[in-house]
Motif scaffolding. Structure first.
Motif, PDB file in Angstrom:
ATOM      1  N   GLY A  50      45.793  37.863  36.109  1.00  0.00           N
ATOM      2  CA  GLY A  50      44.565  38.640  36.046  1.00  0.00           C
ATOM      3  C   GLY A  50      44.120  39.060  37.425  1.00  0.00           C
ATOM      4  N   VAL A  51      42.803  39.229  37.583  1.00  0.00           N
ATOM      5  CA  VAL A  51      42.240  39.769  38.818  1.00  0.00           C
ATOM      6  C   VAL A  51      41.100  38.883  39.312  1.00  0.00           C
ATOM      7  CG1 VAL A  51      41.054  41.765  39.829  1.00  0.00           C
ATOM      8  CG2 VAL A  51      42.819  42.119  38.097  1.00  0.00           C
ATOM      9  N   ALA A  52      41.186  38.506  40.598  1.00  0.00           N
ATOM     10  CA  ALA A  52      40.098  37.778  41.259  1.00  0.00           C
ATOM     11  C   ALA A  52      39.221  38.794  41.985  1.00  0.00           C
ATOM     12  CB  ALA A  52      40.657  36.764  42.250  1.00  0.00           C
ATOM     13  N   THR A  53      37.901  38.572  41.932  1.00  0.00           N
ATOM     14  CA  THR A  53      36.944  39.504  42.523  1.00  0.00           C
ATOM     15  C   THR A  53      35.809  38.734  43.186  1.00  0.00           C
ATOM     16  OG1 THR A  53      37.389  41.002  40.660  1.00  0.00           O
ATOM     17  CG2 THR A  53      35.464  41.485  42.008  1.00  0.00           C
ATOM     18  N   LEU A  54      35.383  39.206  44.349  1.00  0.00           N
ATOM     19  CA  LEU A  54      34.179  38.668  44.975  1.00  0.00           C
ATOM     20  C   LEU A  54      33.004  39.384  44.333  1.00  0.00           C
ATOM     21  CD1 LEU A  54      32.817  36.875  47.093  1.00  0.00           C
ATOM     22  CD2 LEU A  54      33.068  38.771  48.713  1.00  0.00           C
ATOM     23  N   THR A  55      32.130  38.625  43.665  1.00  0.00           N
ATOM     24  CA  THR A  55      31.022  39.229  42.931  1.00  0.00           C
ATOM     25  C   THR A  55      29.706  38.556  43.300  1.00  0.00           C
ATOM     26  OG1 THR A  55      31.270  37.688  41.084  1.00  0.00           O
ATOM     27  CG2 THR A  55      32.446  39.753  40.911  1.00  0.00           C
ATOM     28  N   GLU A  56      28.625  39.206  42.922  1.00  0.00           N
ATOM     29  CA  GLU A  56      27.310  38.585  43.007  1.00  0.00           C
ATOM     30  C   GLU A  56      26.817  38.412  41.581  1.00  0.00           C
ATOM     31  OE1 GLU A  56      24.372  39.212  46.200  1.00  0.00           O
ATOM     32  OE2 GLU A  56      23.135  40.031  44.587  1.00  0.00           O
ATOM     33  N   THR A  57      26.709  37.168  41.154  1.00  0.00           N
ATOM     34  CA  THR A  57      26.288  36.859  39.791  1.00  0.00           C
ATOM     35  C   THR A  57      24.771  36.755  39.756  1.00  0.00           C
ATOM     36  OG1 THR A  57      28.360  35.635  39.492  1.00  0.00           O
ATOM     37  CG2 THR A  57      26.632  35.281  37.854  1.00  0.00           C
ATOM     38  N   ASP A  58      24.144  37.529  38.862  1.00  0.00           N
ATOM     39  CA  ASP A  58      22.680  37.571  38.797  1.00  0.00           C
ATOM     40  C   ASP A  58      22.112  36.292  38.177  1.00  0.00           C
ATOM     41  OD1 ASP A  58      22.135  38.004  35.770  1.00  0.00           O
ATOM     42  OD2 ASP A  58      23.575  39.595  36.236  1.00  0.00           O
ATOM     43  N   VAL A  59      20.830  36.085  38.386  1.00  0.00           N
ATOM     44  CA  VAL A  59      20.144  34.869  37.943  1.00  0.00           C
ATOM     45  C   VAL A  59      20.249  34.691  36.434  1.00  0.00           C
ATOM     46  CG1 VAL A  59      17.879  33.743  37.766  1.00  0.00           C
ATOM     47  CG2 VAL A  59      18.579  34.825  39.913  1.00  0.00           C
ATOM     48  N   ALA A  78      15.763  25.711  37.950  1.00  0.00           N
ATOM     49  CA  ALA A  78      15.956  25.670  39.404  1.00  0.00           C
ATOM     50  C   ALA A  78      16.824  26.828  39.910  1.00  0.00           C
ATOM     51  CB  ALA A  78      16.576  24.336  39.804  1.00  0.00           C
ATOM     52  N   ILE A  79      17.460  27.551  39.000  1.00  0.00           N
ATOM     53  CA  ILE A  79      18.279  28.703  39.394  1.00  0.00           C
ATOM     54  C   ILE A  79      17.335  29.882  39.613  1.00  0.00           C
ATOM     55  CG2 ILE A  79      20.121  30.282  38.692  1.00  0.00           C
ATOM     56  CD1 ILE A  79      21.162  27.955  36.894  1.00  0.00           C
ATOM     57  N   THR A  80      17.173  30.283  40.871  1.00  0.00           N
ATOM     58  CA  THR A  80      16.195  31.326  41.196  1.00  0.00           C
ATOM     59  C   THR A  80      16.765  32.460  42.035  1.00  0.00           C
ATOM     60  OG1 THR A  80      15.479  30.099  43.150  1.00  0.00           O
ATOM     61  CG2 THR A  80      14.252  29.711  41.083  1.00  0.00           C
ATOM     62  N   SER A  81      18.031  32.372  42.428  1.00  0.00           N
ATOM     63  CA  SER A  81      18.598  33.454  43.229  1.00  0.00           C
ATOM     64  C   SER A  81      20.038  33.716  42.803  1.00  0.00           C
ATOM     65  CB  SER A  81      18.531  33.112  44.719  1.00  0.00           C
ATOM     66  OG  SER A  81      19.233  31.930  44.980  1.00  0.00           O
ATOM     67  N   PRO A  82      20.496  34.960  42.981  1.00  0.00           N
ATOM     68  CA  PRO A  82      21.879  35.287  42.626  1.00  0.00           C
ATOM     69  C   PRO A  82      22.855  34.499  43.496  1.00  0.00           C
ATOM     70  CG  PRO A  82      20.754  37.195  43.585  1.00  0.00           C
ATOM     71  CD  PRO A  82      19.780  36.080  43.541  1.00  0.00           C
ATOM     72  N   LYS A  83      24.109  34.464  43.073  1.00  0.00           N
ATOM     73  CA  LYS A  83      25.131  33.699  43.790  1.00  0.00           C
ATOM     74  C   LYS A  83      26.343  34.590  44.060  1.00  0.00           C
ATOM     75  CE  LYS A  83      28.006  29.568  43.322  1.00  0.00           C
ATOM     76  NZ  LYS A  83      28.396  28.475  42.417  1.00  0.00           N
TER      77      LYS A  83
END
Length: 99
Positions: A50-59, A78-83
């Motif tokens: 498959g494919v690996a991708t650098l992403t920003e996962t939303d809250v 406690a999850i308050t910011s994207p990662k």
């Protein structure tokens, strides 16, 4: 890519995590929600295509994943910011026997 399954989502195996070479976890999902892995596959050697991708996962998505993992309300709140993270979308998976 070869690795060991670290933890499968307990609901139905629709995603799992594995450790990258640097020790960071990487979430693996399946293209078009087209297949899953057994929920008891933790620790088995896995070969991925498959494919690996650098992403920003939303809250909202992070909270959804935390719910899937059975985390407590306090942990989810406690999850308050994207990662920013590396994710992998698999088009194929082979689960091998444990050595």
């Amino acid at each position: 890519m070869k690795a060991k399954s670290r933890k499968s989502v307990p609901k139905k195996g629709c995603w799992f995590t594995m450790d990258l070479a640097n020790g960071e976890p990487m979430r693996v999902t399946f293209k078009d929600y087209g297949f899953f892995i057994p929920t008891n596959s933790q620790g088995f050697p896995i070969i991925l295509e498959g494919v690996a991708t650098l992403t920003e996962t939303d809250v909202e998505t992070l909270k959804h994943f935390a719910e899937d993992q059975g985390k407590s309300k306090e942990e989810i709140d406690a999850i308050t910011s994207p990662k920013r993270e590396i994710t992998f979308e698999a088009t194929g998976v082979i689960i091998k026997d444990k050595a």
